[in-house]
Design a protein around this motif. Structure first.
Motif, PDB file in Angstrom:
ATOM      1  N   ALA A  64     -29.688 -22.728 -49.924  1.00 42.73           N
ATOM      2  CA  ALA A  64     -30.594 -21.887 -50.704  1.00 42.73           C
ATOM      3  C   ALA A  64     -29.776 -20.766 -51.342  1.00 42.73           C
ATOM      4  O   ALA A  64     -28.605 -20.575 -51.012  1.00 42.73           O
ATOM      5  CB  ALA A  64     -31.688 -21.315 -49.804  1.00 42.73           C
ATOM      6  N   CYS A 275     -36.836 -19.374 -44.676  1.00 47.58           N
ATOM      7  CA  CYS A 275     -36.095 -20.562 -45.095  1.00 47.58           C
ATOM      8  C   CYS A 275     -36.620 -21.781 -44.346  1.00 47.58           C
ATOM      9  O   CYS A 275     -36.717 -21.770 -43.113  1.00 47.58           O
ATOM     10  CB  CYS A 275     -34.605 -20.362 -44.798  1.00 47.58           C
ATOM     11  SG  CYS A 275     -33.566 -21.760 -45.259  1.00 47.58           S
ATOM     12  N   THR A 278     -35.459 -29.450 -45.791  1.00 45.65           N
ATOM     13  CA  THR A 278     -35.774 -30.869 -45.915  1.00 45.65           C
ATOM     14  C   THR A 278     -34.487 -31.609 -45.593  1.00 45.65           C
ATOM     15  O   THR A 278     -33.403 -31.188 -46.029  1.00 45.65           O
ATOM     16  CB  THR A 278     -36.270 -31.225 -47.328  1.00 45.65           C
ATOM     17  OG1 THR A 278     -35.337 -30.736 -48.310  1.00 45.65           O
ATOM     18  CG2 THR A 278     -37.633 -30.609 -47.598  1.00 45.65           C
ATOM     19  N   ARG A 285     -31.349 -29.966 -47.527  1.00 39.05           N
ATOM     20  CA  ARG A 285     -31.436 -28.813 -48.430  1.00 39.05           C
ATOM     21  C   ARG A 285     -32.233 -27.682 -47.799  1.00 39.05           C
ATOM     22  O   ARG A 285     -33.191 -27.916 -47.052  1.00 39.05           O
ATOM     23  CB  ARG A 285     -32.097 -29.239 -49.745  1.00 39.05           C
ATOM     24  CG  ARG A 285     -32.192 -28.129 -50.776  1.00 39.05           C
ATOM     25  CD  ARG A 285     -32.476 -28.698 -52.138  1.00 39.05           C
ATOM     26  NE  ARG A 285     -32.551 -27.651 -53.152  1.00 39.05           N
ATOM     27  CZ  ARG A 285     -32.578 -27.876 -54.459  1.00 39.05           C
ATOM     28  NH1 ARG A 285     -32.522 -29.122 -54.917  1.00 39.05           N
ATOM     29  NH2 ARG A 285     -32.651 -26.881 -55.316  1.00 39.05           N
ATOM     30  N   TRP A 287     -34.555 -24.204 -48.487  1.00 35.85           N
ATOM     31  CA  TRP A 287     -35.464 -23.672 -49.498  1.00 35.85           C
ATOM     32  C   TRP A 287     -35.949 -22.299 -49.059  1.00 35.85           C
ATOM     33  O   TRP A 287     -36.335 -22.113 -47.904  1.00 35.85           O
ATOM     34  CB  TRP A 287     -36.681 -24.584 -49.680  1.00 35.85           C
ATOM     35  CG  TRP A 287     -36.353 -26.009 -49.991  1.00 35.85           C
ATOM     36  CD1 TRP A 287     -36.074 -27.004 -49.081  1.00 35.85           C
ATOM     37  CD2 TRP A 287     -36.262 -26.617 -51.278  1.00 35.85           C
ATOM     38  NE1 TRP A 287     -35.819 -28.188 -49.730  1.00 35.85           N
ATOM     39  CE2 TRP A 287     -35.931 -27.987 -51.083  1.00 35.85           C
ATOM     40  CE3 TRP A 287     -36.439 -26.142 -52.576  1.00 35.85           C
ATOM     41  CZ2 TRP A 287     -35.777 -28.868 -52.143  1.00 35.85           C
ATOM     42  CZ3 TRP A 287     -36.280 -27.028 -53.644  1.00 35.85           C
ATOM     43  CH2 TRP A 287     -35.944 -28.370 -53.419  1.00 35.85           C
ATOM     44  N   ILE A 289     -38.779 -19.320 -49.509  1.00 28.27           N
ATOM     45  CA  ILE A 289     -40.141 -19.069 -49.987  1.00 28.27           C
ATOM     46  C   ILE A 289     -40.625 -17.733 -49.404  1.00 28.27           C
ATOM     47  O   ILE A 289     -40.133 -17.291 -48.368  1.00 28.27           O
ATOM     48  CB  ILE A 289     -41.114 -20.191 -49.564  1.00 28.27           C
ATOM     49  CG1 ILE A 289     -41.042 -20.396 -48.037  1.00 28.27           C
ATOM     50  CG2 ILE A 289     -40.826 -21.480 -50.322  1.00 28.27           C
ATOM     51  CD1 ILE A 289     -42.053 -21.388 -47.512  1.00 28.27           C
ATOM     52  N   LYS A 301     -42.538 -25.969 -54.303  1.00 27.73           N
ATOM     53  CA  LYS A 301     -41.188 -25.450 -54.504  1.00 27.73           C
ATOM     54  C   LYS A 301     -40.232 -26.602 -54.791  1.00 27.73           C
ATOM     55  O   LYS A 301     -39.268 -26.465 -55.558  1.00 27.73           O
ATOM     56  CB  LYS A 301     -40.742 -24.685 -53.250  1.00 27.73           C
ATOM     57  CG  LYS A 301     -39.340 -24.135 -53.280  1.00 27.73           C
ATOM     58  CD  LYS A 301     -39.257 -22.856 -54.087  1.00 27.73           C
ATOM     59  CE  LYS A 301     -37.875 -22.238 -53.990  1.00 27.73           C
ATOM     60  NZ  LYS A 301     -37.761 -20.987 -54.752  1.00 27.73           N
ATOM     61  N   ILE A 302     -40.504 -27.750 -54.176  1.00 25.83           N
ATOM     62  CA  ILE A 302     -39.661 -28.933 -54.371  1.00 25.83           C
ATOM     63  C   ILE A 302     -40.020 -29.626 -55.683  1.00 25.83           C
ATOM     64  O   ILE A 302     -39.169 -29.914 -56.510  1.00 25.83           O
ATOM     65  CB  ILE A 302     -39.821 -29.901 -53.186  1.00 25.83           C
ATOM     66  CG1 ILE A 302     -39.392 -29.195 -51.893  1.00 25.83           C
ATOM     67  CG2 ILE A 302     -39.008 -31.172 -53.403  1.00 25.83           C
ATOM     68  CD1 ILE A 302     -39.682 -29.983 -50.635  1.00 25.83           C
TER      69      ILE A 302
END
Length: 357
Positions: A64, A275, A278, A285, A287, A289, A301-302
């Motif tokens: 991220a 965080c 996936t 990865r 991510w 948010i 988000k994906i």
């Protein structure tokens, strides 16, 4: 979400930005080198990401990142247009949080445009301009609703009371962060002094100069702001080393968390981001948010299609994987659970979204 890097000219803003992003923003010993804001995404190192990639034998690993914007140096009078002030203030208004770089090092070879080296005076210069800009905005809003309030409009009167309280607070030198004001009003007007604030003390390569750093530390507490100290010069020099040499340097110096990593983490905390991960054979990865984001929104988000077709989310905490040693063990223990669209994603959740096309 973005964090704007601000400060007086020649405090090390652009040098810091170069070290953070490798974007090559100009960094000269001259005021107003930065005119247009430089933008870059700073990867967030996370050992959890590597462990998941190892577990799933992922072909690709994607961290991220925090988005930083390098905004040109402000000067006294910016709220009145001095030093390209209006443009700079507009750039600050567009970001979600502020990282204020403050010079806490002595170097006769680097011009100090403010005269004497005094971190608190430097902070006051920036804060005053932001307060004046917010005060101007409040006064315009008060003038706009004055007629409706006088005519008895209930909503206008309620807002008038709030805005007058803000005006008094700003005139007393208090930021919107420390004033007890309705969050909706602060959000509506995007007050510059209401944005989350992080002070970045740009220090010497050696020991901290307590005479410069300690007053800034006290000021951060007063302003309800976070504080990180680092040497932009040293971080830049380390970044120029080959990766293997960097690791050796950190090990020999006993550094477990480099300055840039601490800054990126502070940025994540400042924006109140969590965080989630996936993970699979193709890619693992991370991510980021906002805290409190629900599962369906996180799926967006994906990809927006995943949010629209959201069915369920298969979730297990990363810590369970670490404790049990493998994803298979997590499954066998029945710790992979199904959550609906209203589940709030937690930091460290490993997620697989089920969705229909």
């Amino acid at each position: 979400m973005e964090i704007g890097i601000v400060g007086l000219p020649n405090v090390g803003k652009s040098t810091l930005f170069n070290a953070l992003t490798g974007a090559g923003a100009q960094a000269e010993n001259f005021p107003f080198t930065t005119i247009e804001p430089n933008v870059g995404i700073v990867p967030l190192p996370d050992e959890r990401l590597n462990r998941l990639a190892e577990e799933f034998k992922s072909q690709k690993v994607t961290p991220a990142g925090i988005r930083f914007v390098d905004i040109a140096g402000l000067v006294k009078g910016a709220s009145k247009g001095e030093g390209l002030g209006n443009k700079f203030l507009a750039n600050i208004r567009a970001v979600d949080a502020i990282a204020h770089v403050v010079r806490c090092f002595r170097d006769e070879n680097v011009v100090n445009v403010a005269g004497d080296l005094n971190p608190l005076e430097a902070v006051e210069t920036i804060d005053t301009e932001l307060l004046l800009a917010d005060l101007q905005q409040v006064e315009k809003a008060l003038n706009k609703i004055e007629g409706a309030a006088r005519a008895g409009d209930k909503v206008a009167r309620e807002k008038q009371v709030i805005l007058k309280e803000l005006s008094e607070g700003f005139n007393e030198g208090k930021s919107a962060r420390v004033l007890d004001v309705d969050e909706d009003v602060v959000s509506e007007f995007q007050f510059l002094t209401g944005k989350p604030l992080l002070y970045v003390a740009n220090t010497d390569e050696g020991e901290l100069d307590s005479g410069l750093f300690d007053p800034l530390k006290s000021r951060a507490t007063q302003d309800q702001a976070e504080l990180v100290s680092l040497s932009t010069k040293l971080e830049t020099e380390i970044l120029e080393l080959p990766e293997a040499d960097r690791r050796i340097y950190y090990e020999e110096a006993g550094i477990t968390s480099p300055g840039l990593t601490r800054l990126a983490r502070a940025g994540q905390d400042l924006l109140k981001l969590v965080c989630f991960f996936t993970a699979g054979p193709k890619e693992t990865r991370a991510w980021l948010i906002p805290r409190g984001t629900k599962a369906a929104k996180a799926a967006g988000k994906i990809h927006s299609d995943i949010e629209r077709g959201f069915i369920r989310a298969e979730i297990y905490p990363y810590k369970e994987l670490m404790q049990l040693g493998s994803y298979k063990a997590v499954q066998e223990k029945g710790l992979v659970r199904l959550e609906g669209k209203d589940y709030q994603i937690q930091d460290g959740d490993v997620v697989y979204f089920r969705f229909s096309v």
